[in-house]
Scaffold this motif. Structure first.
Motif, PDB file in Angstrom:
ATOM      1  N   ASN A 191       1.522  -2.412   9.494  1.00 40.27           N
ATOM      2  CA  ASN A 191       0.321  -2.901   8.809  1.00 40.27           C
ATOM      3  C   ASN A 191       0.016  -4.346   9.196  1.00 40.27           C
ATOM      4  O   ASN A 191      -0.222  -5.205   8.339  1.00 40.27           O
ATOM      5  CB  ASN A 191       0.454  -2.773   7.298  1.00 40.27           C
ATOM      6  CG  ASN A 191       0.357  -1.332   6.836  1.00 40.27           C
ATOM      7  OD1 ASN A 191       0.032  -0.440   7.620  1.00 40.27           O
ATOM      8  ND2 ASN A 191       0.656  -1.095   5.580  1.00 40.27           N
ATOM      9  N   SER A 211       0.828  -1.207   0.000  1.00 42.76           N
ATOM     10  CA  SER A 211       0.000   0.000   0.000  1.00 42.76           C
ATOM     11  C   SER A 211       0.864   1.259   0.000  1.00 42.76           C
ATOM     12  O   SER A 211       1.861   1.328   0.715  1.00 42.76           O
ATOM     13  CB  SER A 211      -0.921   0.016   1.214  1.00 42.76           C
ATOM     14  OG  SER A 211      -1.620   1.248   1.303  1.00 42.76           O
ATOM     15  N   SER A 256      -1.417   4.868   4.348  1.00 39.80           N
ATOM     16  CA  SER A 256      -1.460   4.279   5.679  1.00 39.80           C
ATOM     17  C   SER A 256      -2.828   3.664   5.939  1.00 39.80           C
ATOM     18  O   SER A 256      -3.808   3.955   5.259  1.00 39.80           O
ATOM     19  CB  SER A 256      -1.147   5.338   6.736  1.00 39.80           C
ATOM     20  OG  SER A 256      -2.085   6.388   6.666  1.00 39.80           O
ATOM     21  N   VAL A 257      -2.862   2.807   6.945  1.00 37.09           N
ATOM     22  CA  VAL A 257      -4.074   2.080   7.288  1.00 37.09           C
ATOM     23  C   VAL A 257      -5.080   2.991   7.979  1.00 37.09           C
ATOM     24  O   VAL A 257      -4.727   3.748   8.883  1.00 37.09           O
ATOM     25  CB  VAL A 257      -3.730   0.884   8.203  1.00 37.09           C
ATOM     26  CG1 VAL A 257      -4.980   0.324   8.850  1.00 37.09           C
ATOM     27  CG2 VAL A 257      -3.037  -0.206   7.407  1.00 37.09           C
ATOM     28  N   ASN A 258      -6.313   2.891   7.565  1.00 33.51           N
ATOM     29  CA  ASN A 258      -7.432   3.549   8.248  1.00 33.51           C
ATOM     30  C   ASN A 258      -7.965   2.604   9.328  1.00 33.51           C
ATOM     31  O   ASN A 258      -8.084   2.978  10.494  1.00 33.51           O
ATOM     32  CB  ASN A 258      -8.523   3.892   7.235  1.00 33.51           C
ATOM     33  CG  ASN A 258      -9.718   4.585   7.860  1.00 33.51           C
ATOM     34  OD1 ASN A 258      -9.905   4.583   9.073  1.00 33.51           O
ATOM     35  ND2 ASN A 258     -10.534   5.198   7.033  1.00 33.51           N
ATOM     36  N   PHE A 287      -7.587   1.490   3.624  1.00 34.62           N
ATOM     37  CA  PHE A 287      -6.486   2.449   3.658  1.00 34.62           C
ATOM     38  C   PHE A 287      -6.988   3.846   3.312  1.00 34.62           C
ATOM     39  O   PHE A 287      -7.916   4.007   2.517  1.00 34.62           O
ATOM     40  CB  PHE A 287      -5.409   2.050   2.643  1.00 34.62           C
ATOM     41  CG  PHE A 287      -4.791   0.711   2.892  1.00 34.62           C
ATOM     42  CD1 PHE A 287      -5.328  -0.429   2.322  1.00 34.62           C
ATOM     43  CD2 PHE A 287      -3.667   0.585   3.691  1.00 34.62           C
ATOM     44  CE1 PHE A 287      -4.769  -1.676   2.539  1.00 34.62           C
ATOM     45  CE2 PHE A 287      -3.094  -0.652   3.920  1.00 34.62           C
ATOM     46  CZ  PHE A 287      -3.650  -1.780   3.352  1.00 34.62           C
ATOM     47  N   SER A 323      -7.023   2.985  13.126  1.00 35.68           N
ATOM     48  CA  SER A 323      -5.655   3.465  13.289  1.00 35.68           C
ATOM     49  C   SER A 323      -5.460   4.180  14.620  1.00 35.68           C
ATOM     50  O   SER A 323      -4.340   4.254  15.124  1.00 35.68           O
ATOM     51  CB  SER A 323      -5.290   4.396  12.135  1.00 35.68           C
ATOM     52  OG  SER A 323      -6.189   5.499  12.089  1.00 35.68           O
ATOM     53  N   ASN A 355       0.090  -0.492  13.564  1.00 38.76           N
ATOM     54  CA  ASN A 355      -0.164   0.345  12.389  1.00 38.76           C
ATOM     55  C   ASN A 355       1.094   0.587  11.566  1.00 38.76           C
ATOM     56  O   ASN A 355       1.057   0.636  10.338  1.00 38.76           O
ATOM     57  CB  ASN A 355      -0.759   1.683  12.818  1.00 38.76           C
ATOM     58  CG  ASN A 355      -2.170   1.542  13.319  1.00 38.76           C
ATOM     59  OD1 ASN A 355      -2.873   0.611  12.945  1.00 38.76           O
ATOM     60  ND2 ASN A 355      -2.584   2.454  14.173  1.00 38.76           N
TER      61      ASN A 355
END
Length: 117
Positions: free
Chosen positions: A76, A27, A30-32, A99, A53, A73
């Motif tokens: 991931n 990705s 960043s991760v949501n 994301f 997150s 986070n």
């Protein structure tokens, strides 16, 4: 290309424990939030647990007090610690990630969890 890789499924007796892991890669964003869903035989896919997150968690009523979701986070990664497993927890468990910046969720290939005596 975003990929989610799950591990940790298997066969366990009622009352036992398993820990599922999921790693997201590829990705640009960043991760949501990340989470776990499951699909039991003959049933539709359902939410098990999700973590944002910011660390907020949400659980299905059927797993509250038995399952714990956690995540890293920066890497991931998301985990699902499953304790006091019941026969009805038998399902294919899918990792899910949303994301920032992408307009769709991503799914892992699924890992089988079988609770049987």
């Amino acid at each position: 290309q975003v990929q989610l890789a799950e591990s940790g499924g298997g066969l366990v007796q009622p009352g036992g424990s398993l820990r599922l892991s999921c790693a997201a890669s590829g990705s640009r964003f960043s991760v949501n939030r990340m989470g776990w869903y499951r699909q039991r035989p003959g049933k539709e896919r359902e939410l098990v647990a999700v973590i944002t997150s910011g660390g907020t968690t949400n659980y299905a009523d059927s797993v509250k007090g038995r399952f714990t979701i956690s995540g890293d986070n920066a890497k991931n990664l998301v985990y699902l610690q499953m304790n006091s497993l019941k026969l009805e927890d038998t399902a294919v468990y899918y990792c899910n990630a949303v994301f920032f910046g992408y307009g769709r969720p991503y799914w892992g290939q699924g890992t089988q969890v079988t609770v049987s005596s």
